[in-house]
Design a protein around this motif. Sequence first.
Motif, mmCIF file in Angstrom:
data_model
loop_
_atom_site.group_PDB
_atom_site.id
_atom_site.type_symbol
_atom_site.label_atom_id
_atom_site.label_comp_id
_atom_site.label_asym_id
_atom_site.label_seq_id
_atom_site.Cartn_x
_atom_site.Cartn_y
_atom_site.Cartn_z
ATOM 1 N N LEU A 73 0.813 -1.200 0.000
ATOM 2 C CA LEU A 73 0.000 0.000 0.000
ATOM 3 C C LEU A 73 0.857 1.264 0.000
ATOM 4 C CD1 LEU A 73 -2.623 -1.077 2.698
ATOM 5 C CD2 LEU A 73 -2.960 -0.995 0.219
ATOM 6 N N THR A 74 0.427 2.250 -0.789
ATOM 7 C CA THR A 74 1.055 3.565 -0.793
ATOM 8 C C THR A 74 0.725 4.297 0.509
ATOM 9 O OG1 THR A 74 0.531 3.610 -3.145
ATOM 10 C CG2 THR A 74 1.319 5.652 -2.161
ATOM 11 N N ALA A 75 -0.511 4.117 0.944
ATOM 12 C CA ALA A 75 -0.971 4.797 2.149
ATOM 13 C C ALA A 75 -2.185 4.049 2.703
ATOM 14 C CB ALA A 75 -1.358 6.238 1.829
ATOM 15 N N THR A 76 -2.432 4.202 3.981
ATOM 16 C CA THR A 76 -3.668 3.698 4.583
ATOM 17 C C THR A 76 -4.369 4.885 5.220
ATOM 18 O OG1 THR A 76 -2.647 1.559 5.017
ATOM 19 C CG2 THR A 76 -4.668 2.066 6.218
ATOM 20 N N ILE A 77 -5.628 5.093 4.860
ATOM 21 C CA ILE A 77 -6.347 6.278 5.337
ATOM 22 C C ILE A 77 -7.735 5.899 5.850
ATOM 23 C CG2 ILE A 77 -5.158 7.790 3.688
ATOM 24 C CD1 ILE A 77 -7.743 7.819 2.014
ATOM 25 N N VAL A 80 -2.861 -7.588 -2.872
ATOM 26 C CA VAL A 80 -2.221 -6.288 -2.685
ATOM 27 C C VAL A 80 -0.995 -6.180 -3.591
ATOM 28 C CG1 VAL A 80 -0.982 -4.824 -1.043
ATOM 29 C CG2 VAL A 80 -3.080 -5.997 -0.328
ATOM 30 N N LEU A 98 -1.776 2.910 -4.393
ATOM 31 C CA LEU A 98 -2.711 1.902 -3.902
ATOM 32 C C LEU A 98 -3.032 2.289 -2.463
ATOM 33 C CD1 LEU A 98 -4.110 -0.877 -4.436
ATOM 34 C CD2 LEU A 98 -2.115 -1.908 -3.325
ATOM 35 N N VAL A 99 -4.268 2.708 -2.258
ATOM 36 C CA VAL A 99 -4.640 3.275 -0.966
ATOM 37 C C VAL A 99 -5.569 2.324 -0.222
ATOM 38 C CG1 VAL A 99 -5.722 5.238 0.197
ATOM 39 C CG2 VAL A 99 -4.425 5.591 -1.927
ATOM 40 N N GLY A 100 -5.138 1.925 0.973
ATOM 41 C CA GLY A 100 -5.975 1.109 1.833
ATOM 42 C C GLY A 100 -6.907 1.981 2.640
ATOM 43 N N GLU A 114 -9.484 2.273 5.802
ATOM 44 C CA GLU A 114 -9.863 1.609 7.058
ATOM 45 C C GLU A 114 -11.376 1.472 7.086
ATOM 46 O OE1 GLU A 114 -8.112 4.107 9.996
ATOM 47 O OE2 GLU A 114 -6.088 3.345 9.649
#
Lengths: 432, 432
Positions: free
Chosen positions: A415-419, B187, B197-199, B201
Amino acid sequence: MAVQTVESANASTPAAGSVDLGPAAALSCRECGHRVPLGPVFACEECFGPLEIAYDFAGLDAGELRRRIESGPASIWRYAPLLPVPADVADKPNLNPGWTPLVRADRLAAELGVTGGLFVKDDSGNPTHSFKDRVVAQALEAARAFGFTTLSCSSTGNLAGAVGAAAARAGLRSCVFIPHDLEQGKVVMAAVYGGDLVGIEGTYDDVNRFCSELIGDPAGEDWGFVNVNLRPYYAEGSKTLAYEICEQLGWRVPDQIVVPIASGSQLTKIDKGLRELISLGLVEDRPYKIFGAQAEGCSPVAAAFKAGHDVVRPQKPDTIAKSLAIGNPADGPYVLDIARRTGGAVEDVTDEQIVDAIRLLARTEGVFAETAGGVTVGVTRKLVESGALDPALTTVVLNTGDGLKTLDAVAGTGLTATIRPSLESFRAAGLG
Amino acid sequence: MAVQTVESANASTPAAGSVDLGPAAALSCRECGHRVPLGPVFACEECFGPLEIAYDFAGLDAGELRRRIESGPASIWRYAPLLPVPADVADKPNLNPGWTPLVRADRLAAELGVTGGLFVKDDSGNPTHSFKDRVVAQALEAARAFGFTTLSCSSTGNLAGAVGAAAARAGLRSCVFIPHDLEQGKVVMAAVYGGDLVGIEGTYDDVNRFCSELIGDPAGEDWGFVNVNLRPYYAEGSKTLAYEICEQLGWRVPDQIVVPIASGSQLTKIDKGLRELISLGLVEDRPYKIFGAQAEGCSPVAAAFKAGHDVVRPQKPDTIAKSLAIGNPADGPYVLDIARRTGGAVEDVTDEQIVDAIRLLARTEGVFAETAGGVTVGVTRKLVESGALDPALTTVVLNTGDGLKTLDAVAGTGLTATIRPSLESFRAAGLG
């Protein structure tokens, strides 16, 4: 190979004699030229050299052949008149591999500094997602012709799946031998087709030796081992890569081709395929260069090329490019000969360069290659940098397998980022 | 969907107006028929119904069209005259998906008791190994036409890889949103192409809601969300499955087709594709039945079909068939209508039946399907047993993805035996 092994292996011939394998006329020794009838044999009884198919292409008219090919099926069977298979091969149940994309790779070319046209021959779209479907499809026809009821092989992964799937489609039994400690993903892919999958307590070399022993035993009597007693037929499947590349370029031989080296068989058969197209008049007779690509952790042919040797000194493989990890490649000397004769080279790259090249190909062209594809792209970059490969000429790079089969190589990717699901969180991550 | 969301989403129109998307003439509301110019909008401003492409097929001659298609490329672009894409689409950098094998499945037919001809349309050979490449390829052309510079989507796996790869090939930025806790394999496959690639929540529903919010925000202004603001174009890609099946059957509509249901869009577009071929005179106008397939753990449409309802009651998914796990399928009512109108049905199978069907298909035909393929094959078996599907008629079953992506489903599959490398050990294991 010992005399006894050759003789006992060659003894297993349930239906040798008059078989219909299309234009295949006989088997001929690559070393001494000795000819024997078509049969499930692979080593010359005179000199123990490798046997290969001798064809009768007499009467083939180039114009008519080209029209026949172009109106044929979207698979390797469009080239049936040039392969050791019966004319009605496309009507039999098989996986119909081939006719995979030749991707014009302009974005990759820009990164590598190639200006003469760069193409990726992407074989990941084959039925079991590697070029092995091409060679197994030939071996299957030979197995049918010789009356074998079980299809077998020694394998470390890609070949096991290709044999299992081909046998399932054809309604043959399969029994595949692998080292007992392979990765779970490869085991599942090989086992799902329902054939016997036997783990051997030992290395891949132990598996190979055991298969040679089994061929000489009554238990293996009606077994076709695709990469042992059916090897002369099997190996011809790689010619179709050369045929497709030329046809997809508008019946033109590319100036430069970069090919991965495991046993070296694929590279030698691509050269054979190009020479056939030229002698049949399907393409213009112009020079081409063939480059071989290895991983530094298993680079016996590259080492011999660089040292100016004719003989390949075996290595103990240690690389992430496991599908190329053959430390004692059978066709190594032939590869050296072809690379030198055509003005090519053999080069190798580190595991780190392999991973970088996998990412580069994915990022620029949307092609997710297995480690072997990372090897060819990485070697292409290195050859351009060294000047061995001319960036102003048309170049084709092979990707022989699928990234989904070697996920571990790029396991760090994520992942590039988790938001949180909000615009505030999106902006805070610098993505807006 | 709330009024505000529709309006704000529809507001994002950087270059709507005169665009060249081939025969696509306008967008038309599926519910009320209201027409608007081609643009990145997806919901009717009058009634909030779904917009779909309205074509101008005037002047197309069936004979000429058929010849043009048959001499076209071995990809979905052979059907460019019937798709919302410019005529020169095949010359642009894209993944060129489609023209996948229609496998004559005689051994599977024998196991299922189908006598009228059984075929598997195997979409696992697409560039990223699922049918999603077909729909993303349409969305990419729309994105180019509307001047979008970023390709985006919400996804649980297959779509993320398809968007990442397509954007990479085309040289667009990609930014893909997924639930933050997806399997590592998915992923990696989504991230390897180098886009963002944005995770998120939250659940997949949270991801979807966030994407709708982003479209209405300046940050998402020049973003093409393939399955949101480009959905009318995207969805048309599924028509190509119908086109290919008919052409591969010799320009004939099959009697029965079994299609998996996630959102239901694919099934409705296959029906649309068949009706187009009939009205254009490319195939004979004869009846066909469309069957929908779901997993029991996410079977809102099957439940409504069996209960005789027109309305689909949402479910909370709990099944191994994750690519079909949409509990509130947008096109559910349309699917019910098509199944009833054509004389088909909607059926579901348990996770155990899905795994059995994956193994059955692999063992009989050498096709390793993802869980969605297990759903269609399992449902076909159930429909034959119940008499809903006529075994004497020609039947096509869709496999929309690749077993390598859902290895966990058959993780129990493994070695038949482990032996020492000796004939004695081989015989002792009962393999001789």
